[in-house]
Design a protein around this motif. Sequence first.
Motif, PDB file in Angstrom:
ATOM      1  N   ARG B 161      39.541  30.673  34.347  1.00  0.00           N
ATOM      2  CA  ARG B 161      40.002  29.540  35.139  1.00  0.00           C
ATOM      3  C   ARG B 161      41.319  29.865  35.837  1.00  0.00           C
ATOM      4  NH1 ARG B 161      36.946  24.975  33.588  1.00  0.00           N
ATOM      5  NH2 ARG B 161      38.495  23.494  34.331  1.00  0.00           N
ATOM      6  N   TRP B 162      42.173  30.592  35.111  1.00  0.00           N
ATOM      7  CA  TRP B 162      43.453  30.981  35.712  1.00  0.00           C
ATOM      8  C   TRP B 162      43.224  31.892  36.913  1.00  0.00           C
ATOM      9  CZ3 TRP B 162      48.556  29.771  35.038  1.00  0.00           C
ATOM     10  CH2 TRP B 162      49.507  30.631  35.592  1.00  0.00           C
ATOM     11  N   MET B 163      42.313  32.845  36.735  1.00  0.00           N
ATOM     12  CA  MET B 163      42.021  33.793  37.817  1.00  0.00           C
ATOM     13  C   MET B 163      41.512  33.054  39.047  1.00  0.00           C
ATOM     14  SD  MET B 163      42.300  37.167  37.053  1.00  0.00           S
ATOM     15  CE  MET B 163      40.995  37.955  37.975  1.00  0.00           C
ATOM     16  N   VAL B 164      40.632  32.109  38.828  1.00  0.00           N
ATOM     17  CA  VAL B 164      40.066  31.370  39.951  1.00  0.00           C
ATOM     18  C   VAL B 164      41.169  30.576  40.645  1.00  0.00           C
ATOM     19  CG1 VAL B 164      38.467  29.571  40.620  1.00  0.00           C
ATOM     20  CG2 VAL B 164      37.822  31.209  38.860  1.00  0.00           C
ATOM     21  N   GLY B 165      41.973  29.941  39.810  1.00  0.00           N
ATOM     22  CA  GLY B 165      43.011  29.077  40.353  1.00  0.00           C
ATOM     23  C   GLY B 165      44.062  29.853  41.127  1.00  0.00           C
ATOM     24  N   LYS B 166      44.295  31.092  40.719  1.00  0.00           N
ATOM     25  CA  LYS B 166      45.388  31.871  41.306  1.00  0.00           C
ATOM     26  C   LYS B 166      44.944  32.762  42.461  1.00  0.00           C
ATOM     27  CE  LYS B 166      49.286  31.074  39.311  1.00  0.00           C
ATOM     28  NZ  LYS B 166      50.647  31.144  39.818  1.00  0.00           N
ATOM     29  N   GLU B 167      43.638  32.907  42.595  1.00  0.00           N
ATOM     30  CA  GLU B 167      43.118  33.927  43.502  1.00  0.00           C
ATOM     31  C   GLU B 167      43.733  33.824  44.903  1.00  0.00           C
ATOM     32  OE1 GLU B 167      38.812  35.559  43.175  1.00  0.00           O
ATOM     33  OE2 GLU B 167      38.839  34.222  44.895  1.00  0.00           O
ATOM     34  N   ARG B 168      43.727  32.621  45.441  1.00  0.00           N
ATOM     35  CA  ARG B 168      44.185  32.431  46.806  1.00  0.00           C
ATOM     36  C   ARG B 168      45.670  32.786  46.931  1.00  0.00           C
ATOM     37  NH1 ARG B 168      45.076  27.415  49.717  1.00  0.00           N
ATOM     38  NH2 ARG B 168      45.245  28.091  51.876  1.00  0.00           N
ATOM     39  N   GLU B 169      46.421  32.296  45.973  1.00  0.00           N
ATOM     40  CA  GLU B 169      47.855  32.563  45.993  1.00  0.00           C
ATOM     41  C   GLU B 169      48.126  34.068  45.945  1.00  0.00           C
ATOM     42  OE1 GLU B 169      50.009  30.353  42.974  1.00  0.00           O
ATOM     43  OE2 GLU B 169      51.469  31.992  42.868  1.00  0.00           O
ATOM     44  N   LEU B 170      47.410  34.747  45.037  1.00  0.00           N
ATOM     45  CA  LEU B 170      47.640  36.182  44.867  1.00  0.00           C
ATOM     46  C   LEU B 170      47.304  36.960  46.134  1.00  0.00           C
ATOM     47  CD1 LEU B 170      46.228  36.708  41.255  1.00  0.00           C
ATOM     48  CD2 LEU B 170      48.617  36.585  41.961  1.00  0.00           C
ATOM     49  N   MET B 171      46.251  36.516  46.816  1.00  0.00           N
ATOM     50  CA  MET B 171      45.816  37.230  48.006  1.00  0.00           C
ATOM     51  C   MET B 171      46.675  36.920  49.213  1.00  0.00           C
ATOM     52  SD  MET B 171      41.725  37.129  47.664  1.00  0.00           S
ATOM     53  CE  MET B 171      41.549  36.862  49.408  1.00  0.00           C
ATOM     54  N   GLU B 172      47.040  35.646  49.326  1.00  0.00           N
ATOM     55  CA  GLU B 172      47.689  35.250  50.574  1.00  0.00           C
ATOM     56  C   GLU B 172      49.202  35.150  50.472  1.00  0.00           C
ATOM     57  OE1 GLU B 172      45.578  31.766  51.793  1.00  0.00           O
ATOM     58  OE2 GLU B 172      43.676  32.874  51.741  1.00  0.00           O
ATOM     59  N   MET B 173      49.684  34.725  49.313  1.00  0.00           N
ATOM     60  CA  MET B 173      51.130  34.539  49.212  1.00  0.00           C
ATOM     61  C   MET B 173      51.818  35.669  48.434  1.00  0.00           C
ATOM     62  SD  MET B 173      50.428  30.896  49.639  1.00  0.00           S
ATOM     63  CE  MET B 173      50.660  30.026  48.130  1.00  0.00           C
ATOM     64  N   GLY B 174      51.062  36.400  47.672  1.00  0.00           N
ATOM     65  CA  GLY B 174      51.672  37.491  46.896  1.00  0.00           C
ATOM     66  C   GLY B 174      51.827  37.110  45.436  1.00  0.00           C
ATOM     67  N   GLN B 183      41.432  41.700  47.694  1.00  0.00           N
ATOM     68  CA  GLN B 183      40.203  40.980  47.347  1.00  0.00           C
ATOM     69  C   GLN B 183      39.335  41.832  46.414  1.00  0.00           C
ATOM     70  OE1 GLN B 183      38.727  37.808  49.080  1.00  0.00           O
ATOM     71  NE2 GLN B 183      37.807  38.038  47.050  1.00  0.00           N
ATOM     72  N   ASN B 184      39.275  43.116  46.721  1.00  0.00           N
ATOM     73  CA  ASN B 184      38.429  44.004  45.909  1.00  0.00           C
ATOM     74  C   ASN B 184      38.843  44.023  44.461  1.00  0.00           C
ATOM     75  OD1 ASN B 184      36.795  44.756  47.918  1.00  0.00           O
ATOM     76  ND2 ASN B 184      37.829  46.724  48.357  1.00  0.00           N
ATOM     77  N   LEU B 185      40.150  44.155  44.254  1.00  0.00           N
ATOM     78  CA  LEU B 185      40.649  44.223  42.891  1.00  0.00           C
ATOM     79  C   LEU B 185      40.378  42.902  42.163  1.00  0.00           C
ATOM     80  CD1 LEU B 185      42.186  45.646  40.634  1.00  0.00           C
ATOM     81  CD2 LEU B 185      44.322  44.878  41.649  1.00  0.00           C
ATOM     82  N   LEU B 186      40.614  41.809  42.875  1.00  0.00           N
ATOM     83  CA  LEU B 186      40.385  40.513  42.243  1.00  0.00           C
ATOM     84  C   LEU B 186      38.907  40.308  41.935  1.00  0.00           C
ATOM     85  CD1 LEU B 186      42.814  38.275  44.281  1.00  0.00           C
ATOM     86  CD2 LEU B 186      42.978  38.866  41.868  1.00  0.00           C
ATOM     87  N   ASP B 187      38.067  40.714  42.873  1.00  0.00           N
ATOM     88  CA  ASP B 187      36.626  40.609  42.631  1.00  0.00           C
ATOM     89  C   ASP B 187      36.219  41.419  41.418  1.00  0.00           C
ATOM     90  OD1 ASP B 187      36.286  38.934  44.697  1.00  0.00           O
ATOM     91  OD2 ASP B 187      35.350  40.376  46.067  1.00  0.00           O
ATOM     92  N   PHE B 188      36.778  42.615  41.362  1.00  0.00           N
ATOM     93  CA  PHE B 188      36.444  43.494  40.239  1.00  0.00           C
ATOM     94  C   PHE B 188      36.848  42.844  38.912  1.00  0.00           C
ATOM     95  CE2 PHE B 188      38.218  46.546  37.220  1.00  0.00           C
ATOM     96  CZ  PHE B 188      37.073  47.282  36.911  1.00  0.00           C
ATOM     97  N   LEU B 189      38.073  42.330  38.879  1.00  0.00           N
ATOM     98  CA  LEU B 189      38.554  41.737  37.629  1.00  0.00           C
ATOM     99  C   LEU B 189      37.776  40.473  37.279  1.00  0.00           C
ATOM    100  CD1 LEU B 189      42.377  42.256  37.968  1.00  0.00           C
ATOM    101  CD2 LEU B 189      40.884  43.255  36.244  1.00  0.00           C
ATOM    102  N   MET B 190      37.469  39.698  38.319  1.00  0.00           N
ATOM    103  CA  MET B 190      36.712  38.479  38.075  1.00  0.00           C
ATOM    104  C   MET B 190      35.346  38.815  37.495  1.00  0.00           C
ATOM    105  SD  MET B 190      36.377  35.330  38.004  1.00  0.00           S
ATOM    106  CE  MET B 190      37.623  34.517  38.934  1.00  0.00           C
ATOM    107  N   ASP B 191      34.698  39.780  38.113  1.00  0.00           N
ATOM    108  CA  ASP B 191      33.393  40.229  37.605  1.00  0.00           C
ATOM    109  C   ASP B 191      33.484  40.602  36.149  1.00  0.00           C
ATOM    110  OD1 ASP B 191      32.245  39.872  39.973  1.00  0.00           O
ATOM    111  OD2 ASP B 191      31.786  41.986  40.408  1.00  0.00           O
TER     112      ASP B 191
END
Lengths: 1002, 260
Positions: B161-174, B183-191
């Motif tokens: 849930r944390w990963m989902v909630g933070k994804e946008r922030e991590l990608m767009e705001m840092g 995106q790739n790294l986040l996708d990998f970790l989410m998977d």
Amino acid sequence: MGRENDQKVGAVLVVGGGIGGIQASLDLAESGFKVYLVDMSTSIGGVMAQLDKTFPTNDCSMCILSPKLVECGRHLNIEVKTYTQVKDIQGNAGDFRVNLVRKPRYINPQKCTGCGQCAKYCPVGASDTFNENLSERAAIYIGYPQAVPLAYAIDRDKCIGCGLCSNICLVDAVQYSQEEQEEVIDVGAVILAPGFEEFDAHLKGEYGYGRYPNVVTSIEFERILSASGPYRGRVLRPSDGDIPQKIAFIQCVGSRDETCGNNYCSSVCCMYAIKEAVVAKEHVREIQPSIFFMDLRAYGKDFDKYYQRAKEEWVRFVRGRVSSVEEMPQTQNLKIKYEMDDSKLMEEEFNLVVLSVGFEPSPGIQTLAQKLGIELNEYGFCKTYQFSPVETTRPGVFVCGAFQGPKDIPETVMQASGAASCVADLLSSVRGSLTRERIFPPEIDVRGQSPRIGVFVCHCGINIGGVVNVPEVAEYVRTLSNVVYAEHNLYTCSQDTQLRIKELIKEHNLNRIVVASCSPRTHEPLFQETIREAGLNRYLFEMANIRDQCSWVHMHEPEKATQKSKELVRMAVAKACLLQPLKRLELPVTRRGLVIGGGLSGMTAASSLAEQGFEVYLVERERELGGNLKKIHYTLNGMDVQGYLKGIIERVRANPLINVYTNARIKEVAGYVGNFKTTIIADGAERELEHGVVIVATGGREYQPEEYLYGKDAKVITQRELEEKIAHGDNAVLNSNTIVMIQCVGSRENERPYCSRICCTETVKNALKIKEKNPKANIFILYREVRTYGFREDYYRKAREVGIIFIRFDEDKKPKVAKGKKALEVLVREPILGEEILLRPDLLVLSVGIVPQPDNKKLAKMLKVPLNEDGFYLEAQMKLRPVDFATEGIFLCGLAHSPKLMDESISQAYAAASRASTILAKDKMEIEGMIATVNEFRCTGCGMCISVCAYNALELDEEKKVARVNEALCKGCGACSATCRCGAIDVLGVSNEQILSLVDAL
Amino acid sequence: MPRSFEPEIVGFLCNWCSYAGADLAGVSRISYPANLKVIRVMCSGRVDPVMVLEAFLNQADGVLVLGCHLGECHYISGNYQAERKIKMTRKLLQKIGINPNRLHLDWISAAEGERFAKLAEWFTSQVRKLGPLGSSEELKENELKERLVAARQTVENEKVRWMVGKERELMEMGNVYGERVSQNLLDFLMDKNLFDEFVKNRIYLLLEKRALSVKDIARKLGLSPREVLRRIAKMEDRGLIAMTDVEGWSPRYKALKLSE
């Protein structure tokens, strides 16, 4: 700072926080030096922390290591700097300036309590290097559960910076803004203890490591065996979690192997393989381990017995070289092809294969060596010389442990203490100049006061609070009698709570404190110090362990856990009511040493102590100093022994602090640590010596053979006699056509089951010497196992290269020696041909073993120290206290301990001096308050307590006929009290009444 | 599959745009299949993946999530959150062997009554083609249920849930270090997290019923024994399961009852 007079700095840098670095740090800090202990990883402990058990005692590695970790972490004069590397070093012996670089761990270690919630929630996984990548950890991690410092770190390579850990952390310990930090420290000396790296088994492709899941390295298997390991201590194989019925250990992977450039023997693999095999069998009886080896090198103290025991436990030993390992596709079992001793090719299937990987210098050591300006040997280990085994090529920089050459834990610990002693020699003039002492306010007298108990119940973040209803526990505690104050804290161990405890003690006049939190084994000293700072005696403290032994183990039963917590606290409060302040006595120390034995070890120990500024009595039984060394002329690498001996004798004789008594013997030893009185008879005159410590360096003797016609035929001589003849240029010897040498004469037999360790090396040394002078000589060495461990292997290989012939025989097929018509006749069975061959040597040389001094028993009795089964002195603990006796203040070194080579004796002698100086460095010694006490009215003087005491801390008062406790020696174990027939002996602080109060409060 | 199959479809519609769009379709009398049952939520970002899985567990054959067009969310960025959550949930469905096309996220404005009706029709026919939940996946009822339960537990997991909630922030705001995460790294970790959690939950559910060895579990879950073994020790550490006995050379494990 007094540096105008003396440019030396009373601080030491220790590089590497493994067991070697830890031991060196503790010795130095205890003997008056400030220590910076630097380690590259996030915690100290090194490889020893990864081990499951240790040979040859099968002691749990962590159990013996963790007290030292805690001591190191808490020591006032040791600054542990983890995640730190040496960047640069400048200056000279006595005064170095060192630049250190600390990597950011992104966690404030002062704030982090190690609760572990962050790691539980961290969404990023990484390979757990502590478990040798057999399991996973989070990107935020601690090395291992008992790590010191117990502070997490963020693996920046893995962390995605999601911020969850900071969100989870209840003490605000996460600091993403941390950056690399440089620091400059001044030290007088450096000790290098960077350890080793395991050989990369991928490089031996034929064994399939990395390709086949069921081929693991020995360190991986060590983790598999460990209860904290990837399979929770179950012996399972990685491919499918089955118990491997048949396990093969392949020895010498990356050792004794020219194809990978590691020609040396790694010295420890034989023993650890036996250990792993035995321990695996202990786990599951039905497991069948087989060890494939070339020579079984069980050369250390009690190693051969361990080997024999393993054979009896049905560990199978196969002398053969494995050529390949192949996986069977269906079962993922492994087919091993190997060549037997007699060249026969064999095949066998196993469920698991363990590769006994050798030692290599740690990566990056080369860069460090360059920065430090020290030389390395051809294999990249630290270069040292035979007579100075712990000195690098740069003055003021010392070395210990596996970086000096592959070695096991006790050898490392000895060298560590040895290096500490050399540092103390160098810096003795600035001893105590940079160390600190803790100053406490005067103690409040609580005698006669009724108990006013304060109780602090800890949430430990959610570690306890997440399971146990902590407020409810605190509420309950308030109802207990004598409790005048109780509260609950998020973290009772945090800095601010310590201040609060101190204030509350004053505010409520508390005179007993109970903390209900984690384990007293890690946290009791912290709280004791806190209450002591508030003026309470440190023994007015009690702990209830409601985390490790409650919330963590009953996490799914919160109600029961809460109930149990209440009970545990109730018990602690009941005991606290009975706590009394205890005094830590201070005893004066006679700052002089007695060294018994004037051989190499004794002289080395005596000079080291004298160099450190302590007066020493050196007592030698013979007229001349020198001992066994008088008979040795050169070393394996050709150094002049007699020249060295002359030098050290001169140094000893010339040192005004060393009083030498030759032709002397010990008549009586009285007293105890710090205050010995020893009577000696020197040249017929009796003398009484007062001293604070004893170092036993009485040496050993060459075995006098009766076998193989020794003494009946002049052509049969011992290795020592041979050496004497070579040194004197005896032409009859040097011109011999054929020389036969027989190994293990008097060793590794029923009567003397131990290996004498030095004979293989001595034999290779003498054989090479003869070959050098007379290349045409035919030399046959009849051996059972060639045990040229470490870099000595180079000389063994060289011996084979120059044409010396090695023929192996079994214990039950010893060579037969007879007087022939013209020459001696030696008949031996050649295992490769499988035939008996007849040799007619001009000279038969017997490699005889080392035997203990015949009067060891007598001296041992006087000193009240034990001997082992073989008659050598027995140390307190084989792994981590290799030169200490259980009786405090008495140390040992050299052949008195066990057979060993010169450089090893020198290291050990320095080590004994170092251990001794931890006592001599102070003019008073503080004694533990929890010690036995005798009620003289009840004591009948039966002596039961005396017989059970392991520390010789009890004696009979002949006049009063009652037992008397020697407070200096008592460790407070309580065996006496539990044995006493009439309830006359009890232990302060853990009295019968106090223990029973716990039971009654159940 | 009988031709008369009519799928059960649940639609989560945001109050401000898509629900209004659906109302407009009604006002305009534009008909669409009756299979769709609408649940009104204030924002598409309110739709918890748990709700989606709960819908599937309660006989839904398809789930439709509709929100305002991107950039037009009544709650500023709720639909972006919905986007991440549904993307994750689709990924999870894929992983557990359920056709991810049974879950659809789309944007409908208050003015798009007709588009809403078309979308409803299209989605209904698509799900109709897929057949009853489990049929195109060739899953037996029990197996289906077990997987869905495990999946629901997975989306309840805090890490996920944390990963989902933070994804946008991590990608767009840092991230906390001021770096943008790819995106790739986040996708990998989410998977990885989804898979780990799901497998863990499945193992637990399996072991609740009876004791099994690593090899048994691997066979049942279609995983390699090695992957299962890595998880077993961790689960044991957390007090979820325990070893019961050894069958031949294979230890067997069983789930422990959890009081919570």
